[in-house]
Write a protein that holds these residues in place. Structure first.
Motif, PDB file in Angstrom:
ATOM      1  N   LYS A 288       0.549  -5.048   3.429  1.00 50.68           N
ATOM      2  CA  LYS A 288      -0.380  -4.094   2.980  1.00 50.68           C
ATOM      3  C   LYS A 288       0.494  -2.657   2.948  1.00 50.68           C
ATOM      4  O   LYS A 288       0.164  -1.842   2.095  1.00 50.68           O
ATOM      5  N   GLU A 289       1.225  -2.318   3.803  1.00 55.04           N
ATOM      6  CA  GLU A 289       2.125  -1.293   3.669  1.00 55.04           C
ATOM      7  C   GLU A 289       2.922  -1.317   2.358  1.00 55.04           C
ATOM      8  O   GLU A 289       2.788  -0.073   1.625  1.00 55.04           O
ATOM      9  N   TYR A 291       2.299  -2.433  -0.278  1.00 52.22           N
ATOM     10  CA  TYR A 291       1.135  -2.564  -1.214  1.00 52.22           C
ATOM     11  C   TYR A 291       0.807  -0.897  -1.356  1.00 52.22           C
ATOM     12  O   TYR A 291       0.716  -0.388  -2.412  1.00 52.22           O
ATOM     13  N   TYR A 292       0.436  -0.411  -0.343  1.00 51.18           N
ATOM     14  CA  TYR A 292       0.263   1.026  -0.382  1.00 51.18           C
ATOM     15  C   TYR A 292       1.358   2.003  -0.995  1.00 51.18           C
ATOM     16  O   TYR A 292       0.938   3.079  -1.962  1.00 51.18           O
ATOM     17  N   SER A 296      -0.222   3.482  -4.059  1.00 43.91           N
ATOM     18  CA  SER A 296      -0.808   4.718  -3.436  1.00 43.91           C
ATOM     19  C   SER A 296      -2.300   4.255  -3.244  1.00 43.91           C
ATOM     20  O   SER A 296      -3.484   5.396  -3.534  1.00 43.91           O
ATOM     21  N   HIS A 298      -4.892   1.803  -0.925  1.00 43.28           N
ATOM     22  CA  HIS A 298      -5.044   0.749   0.187  1.00 43.28           C
ATOM     23  C   HIS A 298      -5.363  -0.693  -0.476  1.00 43.28           C
ATOM     24  O   HIS A 298      -6.509  -0.747  -1.230  1.00 43.28           O
TER      25      HIS A 298
END
Lengths: 321, 321
Positions: A288-289, A291-292, A296, A298
């Motif tokens: 997830k991190e 990906y963020y 940019s 979530h």
């Protein structure tokens, strides 16, 4: 049914866990009663249970109601939601065996799934998948992969599937240099010496391969994955590319799978489900991190826009929303 | 030190076994004392202990005398006798890992040993050898085999080593017919389609392969091993031949290894030791019978004529003389 995951615990903990599984089985049974299914309960219960708890619920349910919970779920729910719950309920090695089997039948578009499973898992985990595959399909995984492929592609896939890599941390820097050069030569020409590239990628330990990929970048001014992308026009080169990415940085690889799954017109639900279900109890938080950082946005928000209904609720639950 | 073989037993049996191991360790220590070694005691003790007992003696000896029994044996005895005792003392999977490692270094004349190990053992036993190889050499077995071979020979050897065959008894008769034909085509022409022959031999279950070899004989009028013998001029064809013989009838194969070892001018002690030590606790009795039927001479008598000294006494002890 696949072997249960054994976890050591005290007798008191055992009794408590059993009682919890018993209650969960009862609640699920209630959710199935009458017309329609209480999907919310299914999601609330199963979406918040660990792999060990889920196996216990399945066992308890079978003992109490003389019925396989998975079969019942299949008849109660449907579509992407059903598929996601079903996969979530399987013991991990057994689930990967199922995913690999489906991927073999998918032919060309399933290769990446096979490569992903055997390249991301640890050597002992890959053995567990191969054992689960025996139990389910009465064949070996490499047997079915080999029967559905030919040439260099077969050599690469069968090699990746069959390898029991050394798992230690030792690095041989001289070997990293030699083999970085061999890989470079092999990729440079279209008709390169693939035999050697296949040998290196399918037999060396992951730690040694990382050293080789780093050396490649240092000596040849670009990463091996970038170089391969220029040539990745056929199944064999795509497979090489996927294998190297899974070995070098599997979180980055999974981010890309999610990104592509969501970007497609008509989301790729199978890819989305696969990554979320298989990584939820491992490193989905890290993915997830990644990906963020890359998008940019979530991951939860991106997913929420693309899918809907119970499937959406379930996937977001696994994502910890 | 390699993992010990675990056998379930009662506490009383455990205590008795431990006491016996303790006495054996003491007797061995006494046999090593002073000038020269009491080889007779070494043979009498170690030659009559099971794999589990030998591991216990080794452990007890180390605890009692702060010394590795194997290292001590190496310094006390020598030559073929030493090599045979050393191999006999290793836990089976660890011993096969050592044999495979030596065979890889031997190059062309070691291929048959590698093929024999991975083709005769059960799929789970092969995994145990691969794990033991990791522990000892910090490499995978397939990694070292692949680095020392090329071409079709590499494909065949790495395939045999890496395969985790399905172990069930199911037979697909239609597949047996198709693949018997593929094998026939592949062997017939010198430049045959070896890729497919390699795929079949390295991935199918042993039961399925036996059905295929039988079908070959029925449809093509001769056994596949006989047909291969006509062509077995290079390492690749020899390797194919060995693999098929080990899979079809490993007792017959071992009889031949023993026969060749004894027939040679200057006995092949390594081959002789290997078969006797690795099969002593498995099916050496059957192999002796096959030998007698084929040669009208008892194996013990044939061996007694060819070797001498403590080595002879030890080998005959393992043969149950």
């Amino acid at each position: 049914m696949a072997t249960l995951v054994a976890i050591k615990s005290s007798p008191l903990e055992d009794a408590e866990a059993l009682q919890k599984a018993f209650k969960d089985a009862e609640a699920l049974h209630k959710a199935f009663k009458g017309w329609g299914t209480d999907e919310k309960s299914v999601i609330t219960i199963l979406g918040h249970r660990s792999v060990y708890q889920r196996q216990q619920i399945r066992k308890t349910y079978e003992e109490k109601y003389q019925e396989d919970l998975l079969k019942r779920l299949e008849s109660e729910i449907s579509g992407d939601f059903e598929r996601a719950v079903y996969r979530w309920m399987l013991e991990p090695a057994d689930r990967d065996a199922v995913l690999a089997h489906v991927a073999i039948k998918d032919g060309s578009k399933g290769y990446n799934v096979i490569i992903e499973i055997v390249s991301v898992l640890s050597p002992e985990e890959v053995l567990a998948v191969r054992r689960a595959y025996h139990n389910r399909y009465k064949h070996s995984l490499e047997e079915d992969v080999a029967a559905h492929t030919t040439g260099h592609l077969r050599q690469l896939l069968v090699g990746l599937v069959s390898s029991f890599r050394y798992g230690g941390d030792e690095i041989n820097p001289k070997l990293a240099k030699t083999e970085a050069d061999i890989l470079h030569e092999s990729i440079k020409e279209k008709k390169g010496n693939y035999e050697e590239a296949i040998r290196i990628l399918t037999t060396r330990s992951k730690t040694q391969l990382l050293a080789t990929f780093n050396r490649y970048k240092d000596d040849h001014g670009t990463s091996i994955t970038k170089k391969l992308l220029d040539n990745a026009s056929d199944d064999f080169h795509k497979a090489l590319h996927t294998a190297i990415r899974c070995i070098s940085d599997h979180k980055k690889y999974y981010e890309k799978v999610l990104r592509s799954a969501l970007k497609r017109i008509g989301t790729d639900e199978d890819g989305l489900t696969r990554v979320v279900v298989t990584r939820a109890e491992k490193d989905l938080k890290d993915i997830k991190e990644v990906y963020y950082k890359r998008n940019s946005v979530h991951l939860e928000d991106a997913i929420a826009k693309e899918i809907s209904g119970d499937y959406k609720k379930f996937i977001l639950t696994l994502l910890g929303k």
